[in-house]
Design a protein around this motif. Structure first.
Motif, short mmCIF file in Angstrom:
data_model
loop_
_atom_site.label_atom_id
_atom_site.label_comp_id
_atom_site.label_asym_id
_atom_site.label_seq_id
_atom_site.Cartn_x
_atom_site.Cartn_y
_atom_site.Cartn_z
N THR A 166 46.67 32.04 98.65
CA THR A 166 47.30 31.05 97.59
C THR A 166 48.21 31.66 96.77
O THR A 166 49.31 31.07 96.46
N ASP A 181 46.58 23.78 100.81
CA ASP A 181 45.42 24.76 100.81
C ASP A 181 44.32 24.38 101.56
O ASP A 181 43.53 23.41 101.30
N GLU A 203 44.58 20.73 97.66
CA GLU A 203 43.41 21.14 98.71
C GLU A 203 43.00 19.70 99.45
O GLU A 203 42.33 19.06 98.48
N THR A 215 41.43 37.35 101.22
CA THR A 215 40.72 36.26 100.71
C THR A 215 41.77 35.15 100.61
O THR A 215 42.83 35.34 100.39
N GLY A 216 40.81 33.94 100.38
CA GLY A 216 41.73 32.60 100.13
C GLY A 216 42.57 32.90 98.84
O GLY A 216 43.47 32.37 98.83
N ILE A 218 42.01 26.27 103.01
CA ILE A 218 41.12 27.28 103.06
C ILE A 218 39.67 26.62 103.57
O ILE A 218 38.75 27.38 104.26
N TYR A 254 40.93 23.80 93.87
CA TYR A 254 40.60 24.89 93.67
C TYR A 254 41.39 25.57 94.52
O TYR A 254 41.65 25.15 95.72
N ALA A 255 41.70 26.72 93.90
CA ALA A 255 42.63 27.57 94.89
C ALA A 255 42.41 29.13 94.77
O ALA A 255 43.35 29.75 95.12
N GLY A 256 41.11 29.42 93.99
CA GLY A 256 41.25 30.86 94.11
C GLY A 256 41.20 31.37 92.38
O GLY A 256 41.45 30.59 91.52
N LYS A 311 38.12 31.07 104.82
CA LYS A 311 37.04 30.92 105.25
C LYS A 311 36.59 30.79 106.89
O LYS A 311 36.42 31.79 107.34
C1 LIG Z 1 40.25 25.19 98.93
C2 LIG Z 1 40.04 26.67 98.55
N1 LIG Z 1 41.03 27.40 98.18
C3 LIG Z 1 41.07 28.62 97.88
C4 LIG Z 1 39.78 29.45 97.69
C5 LIG Z 1 39.54 30.87 97.41
O1 LIG Z 1 39.18 31.51 98.41
P1 LIG Z 1 38.40 32.75 98.31
O2 LIG Z 1 37.24 32.53 97.53
O3 LIG Z 1 38.23 33.48 99.49
O4 LIG Z 1 39.39 33.83 97.53
C6 LIG Z 1 38.57 28.55 97.88
C7 LIG Z 1 37.27 29.12 97.68
O5 LIG Z 1 36.32 28.38 97.80
C8 LIG Z 1 38.83 27.09 98.05
O6 LIG Z 1 37.68 26.57 98.33
#
Ligand SMILES: Cc1ncc(COP(=O)(O)O)c(C=O)c1O
Length: 408
Positions: free
Chosen positions: A123, A228, A200, A118-119, A230, A144-146, A256
């Motif tokens: 992160t 980030d 991000e 997962t993202g 993702i 956002y980073a999770g 993603k």
């Molecule tokens: C920029 C960003 N980083 C990290 C994440 C977290 O990823 P995950 O939901 O796969 O854990 C997301 C999820 O939407 C995201 O948009």
């Protein structure tokens, strides 16, 4: 539109699944409350069919992971072939090296690669590596980073951050994308203690300058710069926003879209920092799960084909041009974003985002047969066609017309 079967199932699910969904962003209440179909039956190409048989052109694309289109035959074939060899065994799959080599080739900052599911894991690993490398604890975060503690502590105190030790909150500093003054203020106050700036990118106008500024700041002060990617990864280019902007971070996270819907995320970056992952406790049983790696290899191979990435941009430009042609670029409606992630925004008299109109737009589009998230960019795939984009523009014109008639 009848969504009775979806509604019934969501009601039942909420009794035994907290929130009724696994992803906060997929809750019907976060989309078009009361009208959003919660469940899919099947999905092909750019379209999906809900549980009640309604058919939609999808611009949500699973919140971003789908880039080739649903049910893509190249990815399906790769998954099936690998399924017959083994999903996860006691030994590593050679696909780990194949995919790592592809990522090193494409992503400018990537000298080494670690895989996750997962993202949020990726992160978390990037932040852990940055802290270990600098021997500092503070993190500057944009976007956002999770869901892990280090990031959600940014929201403390709030109902959604309960369960996270209060002591973590002082270690994270929010720096909204583009706000250089805020970045300077944080650095002036905490410069000695900052391990990394994690940003991000969003494909927005003017963000290149901000990213370049952050790059300089990190180099000057010994902070690790993390992008980030993702969301931007494989959308803005296979090498992400860093490749498009020509600004190389020290570490980056991708997730993603990199496996077209299969669960895979990575942290990549500078060899000296990444090598710390040899001795740090960063480990995941499913990190090398082979179906997702096979899907990633097939996805990258498809995107490497001549013209593939350009086609994604062309479709986005077609959508943006279509919106411009219907007059959706004025004082009340504006078009934003990189063609790979185009968006449309309603603006109120004070110049702020008009969230009510934004929601009304998503509702109109839903009833016209298009899934879009209110207040979010559109995710295109290689399965979208010019004809689907034109239909989207036509439906947008009707939706905007009705909203503006009501609000003026
Ligand atoms: C920029 C960003 N980083 C990290 C994440 C977290 O990823 P995950 O939901 O796969 O854990 C997301 C999820 O939407 C995201 O948009």
């Amino acid at each position: 539109m009848n969504i009775d079967a979806s509604k019934r199932m969501h009601r039942e699910a909420k009794k035994i699944i907290p929130g009724g969904t696994q992803t906060i962003g997929k809750r019907p209440s976060k989309m078009v409350p009361g009208e959003w179909p919660a469940y899919f039956h099947h999905a092909i190409g750019a379209e999906l069919w809900d549980l009640d048989g309604n058919r939609f052109v999808d611009y949500v694309q699973g919140l971003g992971p789908i880039i080739l289109g649903y049910n893509n035959s190249a990815v399906n074939d790769a998954i099936i072939k690998q399924l017959q060899r083994g999903t996860l065994t006691s030994l590593q799959s050679p696909l780990e090296l194949d995919v790592a080599q592809m990522l090193v080739e494409h992503i400018p900052c990537a000298e080494m690669v670690r895989f996750f599911k997962t993202g949020a894991e990726a992160t978390a690993a990037a932040v852990r590596l940055s802290r270990a490398f600098t021997n500092r604890e503070h993190v500057v975060s944009s976007g956002y980073a999770g869901w892990h503690d280090w990031w959600v502590s940014k929201l403390s105190p709030s109902p959604s951050s309960r369960g996270i030790p209060n002591s973590l909150h002082h270690l994270i500093h929010d720096a909204p994308l583009g706000d250089i003054d805020r970045l300077d203020a944080i650095v002036a106050e905490h410069g000695q203690d900052i391990a990394c700036i994690i940003i991000e990118p969003k494909g927005m106008e003017g963000e290149r300058e901000y990213l370049a500024y952050a790059r300089e700041l990190c180099t000057k002060n010994g902070f690790v710069l993390v992008f980030d990617e993702i969301v931007t990864g494989f959308r803005m280019s296979i090498g992400g926003a860093q490749q498009r902007y020509g600004i190389t971070p020290d570490l980056a996270t991708f997730g993603k879209a990199i496996a077209n819907g299969m669960p895979l995320a990575v942290v990549v970056g500078d060899r000296e920092i990444m090598k710390l992952a040899e001795s740090l406790w960063i480990s995941s049983t499913f990190g090398g799960e082979a179906l997702s790696l096979a899907a990633a290899k097939a996805t990258i191979t498809e995107l490497e084909k001549p013209g593939a990435m350009q086609r994604l941009r062309d479709l986005g430009e077609l959508l943006q041009d279509g919106w411009k042609q219907i007059g959706a670029d004025n004082r009340t409606v504006s078009i934003y974003g990189d063609p790979a992630m185009p968006g449309i925004r309603f603006i109120d008299a004070a110049g702020n985002s008009d969230l009510e109109s934004q929601m009304a737009f998503a509702r109109h589009m839903l009833h016209a047969g298009f899934l879009i998230r209110p207040n979010h960019c559109f995710f295109l795939t290689l399965a979208h066609s010019e004809e689907l984009v034109q239909r989207t523009v036509d439906a947008s014109a009707e939706a905007i017309d009705q909203i503006l008639t009501l609000t003026t």
